[in-house]
Write a protein that holds these residues in place. Structure first.
Motif, PDB file in Angstrom:
ATOM      1  N   ARG A   1      41.098  -1.427 -57.681  1.00  0.00           N
ATOM      2  CA  ARG A   1      40.185  -2.434 -58.226  1.00  0.00           C
ATOM      3  C   ARG A   1      40.885  -3.273 -59.296  1.00  0.00           C
ATOM      4  NH1 ARG A   1      36.827  -6.362 -58.094  1.00  0.00           N
ATOM      5  NH2 ARG A   1      35.284  -6.441 -59.776  1.00  0.00           N
ATOM      6  N   ALA A   2      41.646  -2.635 -60.170  1.00  0.00           N
ATOM      7  CA  ALA A   2      42.368  -3.380 -61.208  1.00  0.00           C
ATOM      8  C   ALA A   2      43.385  -4.326 -60.584  1.00  0.00           C
ATOM      9  CB  ALA A   2      43.066  -2.405 -62.157  1.00  0.00           C
TER      10      ALA A   2
ATOM     11  N   ILE B   1      41.674  -7.416 -59.082  1.00  0.00           N
ATOM     12  CA  ILE B   1      41.287  -8.399 -60.099  1.00  0.00           C
ATOM     13  C   ILE B   1      42.501  -9.177 -60.585  1.00  0.00           C
ATOM     14  CG2 ILE B   1      40.372  -8.650 -62.442  1.00  0.00           C
ATOM     15  CD1 ILE B   1      38.560  -6.245 -61.850  1.00  0.00           C
TER      16      ILE B   1
ATOM     17  N   LEU C   1      44.093  -7.608 -69.330  1.00  0.00           N
ATOM     18  CA  LEU C   1      44.423  -6.211 -69.055  1.00  0.00           C
ATOM     19  C   LEU C   1      44.656  -5.555 -70.410  1.00  0.00           C
ATOM     20  CD1 LEU C   1      45.116  -4.108 -66.787  1.00  0.00           C
ATOM     21  CD2 LEU C   1      47.505  -4.728 -67.156  1.00  0.00           C
TER      22      LEU C   1
ATOM     23  N   LYS D   1      37.225 -11.719 -66.872  1.00  0.00           N
ATOM     24  CA  LYS D   1      37.232 -10.317 -66.465  1.00  0.00           C
ATOM     25  C   LYS D   1      38.146  -9.517 -67.389  1.00  0.00           C
ATOM     26  CE  LYS D   1      36.073 -11.094 -61.610  1.00  0.00           C
ATOM     27  NZ  LYS D   1      34.705 -10.561 -61.789  1.00  0.00           N
TER      28      LYS D   1
ATOM     29  N   ILE E   1      39.933  -5.676 -67.879  1.00  0.00           N
ATOM     30  CA  ILE E   1      40.280  -4.380 -67.301  1.00  0.00           C
ATOM     31  C   ILE E   1      40.671  -3.443 -68.433  1.00  0.00           C
ATOM     32  CG2 ILE E   1      41.769  -3.156 -65.677  1.00  0.00           C
ATOM     33  CD1 ILE E   1      42.335  -5.937 -64.386  1.00  0.00           C
ATOM     34  N   HIS E   2      39.953  -2.338 -68.558  1.00  0.00           N
ATOM     35  CA  HIS E   2      40.234  -1.333 -69.585  1.00  0.00           C
ATOM     36  C   HIS E   2      41.152  -0.272 -68.989  1.00  0.00           C
ATOM     37  CE1 HIS E   2      39.328   1.749 -72.703  1.00  0.00           C
ATOM     38  NE2 HIS E   2      39.282   2.589 -71.675  1.00  0.00           N
TER      39      HIS E   2
ATOM     40  N   PRO F   1      34.192  -4.071 -70.678  1.00  0.00           N
ATOM     41  CA  PRO F   1      35.116  -4.351 -69.579  1.00  0.00           C
ATOM     42  C   PRO F   1      34.425  -4.471 -68.223  1.00  0.00           C
ATOM     43  CG  PRO F   1      35.348  -2.084 -70.341  1.00  0.00           C
ATOM     44  CD  PRO F   1      34.440  -2.762 -71.293  1.00  0.00           C
ATOM     45  N   SER F   2      35.084  -5.223 -67.331  1.00  0.00           N
ATOM     46  CA  SER F   2      34.599  -5.398 -65.964  1.00  0.00           C
ATOM     47  C   SER F   2      35.042  -4.251 -65.073  1.00  0.00           C
ATOM     48  CB  SER F   2      35.149  -6.716 -65.382  1.00  0.00           C
ATOM     49  OG  SER F   2      35.119  -7.754 -66.314  1.00  0.00           O
ATOM     50  N   ALA F   3      36.160  -3.621 -65.419  1.00  0.00           N
ATOM     51  CA  ALA F   3      36.694  -2.513 -64.624  1.00  0.00           C
ATOM     52  C   ALA F   3      37.410  -1.561 -65.572  1.00  0.00           C
ATOM     53  CB  ALA F   3      37.657  -3.030 -63.561  1.00  0.00           C
ATOM     54  N   GLN F   4      37.485  -0.287 -65.159  1.00  0.00           N
ATOM     55  CA  GLN F   4      38.129   0.717 -65.990  1.00  0.00           C
ATOM     56  C   GLN F   4      39.137   1.511 -65.173  1.00  0.00           C
ATOM     57  OE1 GLN F   4      35.844   2.886 -68.998  1.00  0.00           O
ATOM     58  NE2 GLN F   4      33.975   2.165 -68.001  1.00  0.00           N
TER      59      GLN F   4
END
Length: 571
Positions: free
Chosen positions: A193-194, A197, A272, A293, A295-296, A310-313
């Motif tokens: 997923r990261a 993105i 990021l 977006k 990213i964590h 965050p949008s994604a982890q």
């Protein structure tokens, strides 16, 4: 059955863990422990400080720089309470260390409640683990657990209370073996997923936080940004993870969402964020519409709030996570060319050099920063106390190697600069070490100059003197209040240095400073340099630089076209 004195076992455990120094002030309740140290003085050294708070700072700095717990020792009662600020410093900062406090005999009280407070409960909110040892047979397991928790993510302080009678008793317990472990790695779907993105991004930016300041993560991040061509910046406590001379470096998130670095970050469509630590000031104000977006990437999941959502982890070992993302992007053939960010860096970098050759006196802090950077070698260590000047150093002082500028953006306590520098010099005796404190913060632990003299710790300590608690005085003025309650009647710092047995210098004009610093750094002994300085010029720069950065953004819009820039720039 073979037995060993409990205090002997405790010291043997510390030696087996690689502990070289114990910082502190013993009391009568610690005498068995110090006697055990005396018998092992060729393996472990007591550094007798002038205040327990300073001992705690030193232990925390050992943990910060080595990744292994530093150790501080105090007696019960007032000695233990003096640890609280440095324990909080380590707790918020993520620095592994062990605080050892004494206690009256617990099996046969001889003085009622004299000096007795509940130290364990006092330390509980500011440590990861705290325990009073009820018998010698419990010591080894309890210390092993404490040290293990100290280095686990997020690292931090732990506390052991050792009562006088327990320290003296015999035990059949033995040292517990240290077990190697590997941190869990991120789940493949999170990596995918990261990567997805990032592949959609036009202008990704990497933000390096405090928790990415780990050796393996440093190597992974360096390879990642250099090969992918991604611009990056850091938080104050992530500063130095990568070489800030890099053409991809946007600087440090230092002051607010309107600082110069943040205008550069505003061009990003994807962030990021590696090693974000919520104890620091937020690295970026999130866009309310959520169009950028984020990213964590962290050892633990994100704590979501109104400034970090965050949008994604990607949760797991940061070094491995960055490596996995790097491998996926490499396989895709993706690299970035970021002309807008290149242009922003080209136009904004000169803004930071204003005042670096300023001959004004009292000195402009920008000139102080520039002169120190010229004189201090690449591996030299700069230890900062706390004050508004810390923000200027974070913004302007280029770090070339990890952990070569130590600042605290978590507890942000005064009084830590000098003790932290002492710990650095003990760890790295061949490296140049300089501390910088304001006149207010310096006096909180100035007696540690005597510790330097006693143990022949060659070091240089700079005091920026404006005869006030200048940062709060400046804020007082911004709030429209009258100047009141913050001016200081300072002593003669040069004469104080001499009284301790150190060399003292007072800068009389801006052009003298670099030469005095170079002389002090290249001489044996302890050196204190007093630098009269002005908050007015520093405050003006803090306000003017962001305004100039805003003008740079408008210029870039004109050059690239507003519609192109606004694809990734939020108005």
């Amino acid at each position: 059955m073979t037995t060993i004195k409990t205090s002997d076992l405790f010291v043997d455990i510390l030696i087996s863990e690689g502990v070289k120094f114990v910082f502190g002030i013993p009391g009568e309740e610690n005498l068995d422990f110090t006697e055990s140290m005396r018998h092992r003085a060729d393996q472990i050294k007591l550094i007798l400080v002038r205040h327990e708070q300073a001992a705690g700072f030193m232990a925390a700095t050992v943990g910060r720089l080595t990744g292994q717990p530093g150790v501080a020792l105090s007696t019960l009662g007032p000695g233990a309470t003096n640890f609280t600020t440095s324990a909080a410093f380590a707790f918020l900062g993520g620095f592994p260390c062990l605080f050892i406090t004494g206690q009256k005999p617990i099996k046969n009280s001889k003085q009622a409640d004299f000096q007795i407070i509940n130290v364990v409960e006092m330390m509980r909110p500011i440590t990861k683990y705290t325990k009073s040892i009820p018998s010698g047979n419990m010591l080894a397991a309890s210390v092993r657990r404490a040290l293990s928790q100290s280095v686990a993510e997020k690292p931090g302080p732990v506390h052991i209370e050792l009562a006088e009678d327990v320290a003296a008793e015999e035990t059949a317990s033995r040292i517990f073996e240290t077990l190697d472990f590997r941190r869990p790695i991120a789940e493949p779907k999170a990596i995918d997923r990261a990567t997805e993105i990032l592949l959609s991004a036009k202008n990704p930016v990497v933000i390096i936080g405090a928790a990415a300041n780990r050796q393996r993560a440093i190597r992974a991040l360096r390879a990642f940004v250099e090969e992918m061509g991604i611009f990056w910046c850091s938080t104050q406590m992530g500063k130095g993870v990568l070489d800030e001379r890099s053409p991809l470096c946007l600087g440090v998130t230092a002051l607010s969402n309107k600082d110069y670095c943040h205008y550069g970050i505003d061009f990003a469509d994807v962030l990021l964020i590696c090693g974000h630590d919520e104890s620091e000031k937020p690295p970026i104000i999130m866009t309310p519409e959520g169009t950028r977006k984020v990213i964590h990437v962290g050892f633990s999941q994100a704590n979501v709030d109104n400034v970090y959502s965050p949008s994604a982890q990607v949760v797991g070992d940061v070094a491995n996570a960055v490596w996995q993302i790097h491998e996926k992007l490499r396989a895709s053939g993706k690299k970035w060319d970021q002309p807008i960010l290149k242009r922003y860096k080209e136009l904004s970098d000169p803004l930071l050099r204003t005042g670096m050759d300023d001959s004004a006196f009292p000195m402009n802090v920008t000139r102080v920063v520039a002169d120190i950077r010229k004189v201090l070698p690449e591996d030299g260590i700069l230890s900062l106390d706390n004050g508004l000047y810390k923000v200027v150093f974070a913004r302007l002082f280029q770090a070339f190697q990890p952990n070569t500028i130590l600042l605290d953006n978590a507890l942000a306590t005064m009084g830590a600069g000098i003790p932290n520098a002492i710990a650095c010099k003990l760890l790295f005796p061949d490296r140049k070490v300089v501390s910088i404190s304001g006149d207010g913060g310096a006096q909180m632990n100035l007696p540690e100059l005597a510790t330097c003299i006693q143990y022949k710790i060659s070091s240089v300590h700079i005091i920026l003197n404006d005869n006030a608690f200048g940062m709060i005085k400046w804020k007082q003025g911004l709030a429209g209040f009258e100047n009141w309650g913050l001016d200081l009647q300072n002593p003669d710092f040069v004469e104080i240095a001499k009284a301790y047995g150190a060399q003292g210098y007072r800068v009389a004009k801006a052009e003298e400073f670099a030469a005095i610093l170079e002389t002090a750094m290249n001489s044996e002994g302890v050196h204190l340099i007093e630098v009269p300085f002005s908050y007015e010029s520093m405050a003006a720069d803090l306000i003017q630089v962001p305004k100039k950065a805003e003008a740079v953004v408008e210029q870039i819009k004109q050059e690239f076209g507003t519609c192109v820039v606004e694809n990734c720039l939020e108005e």
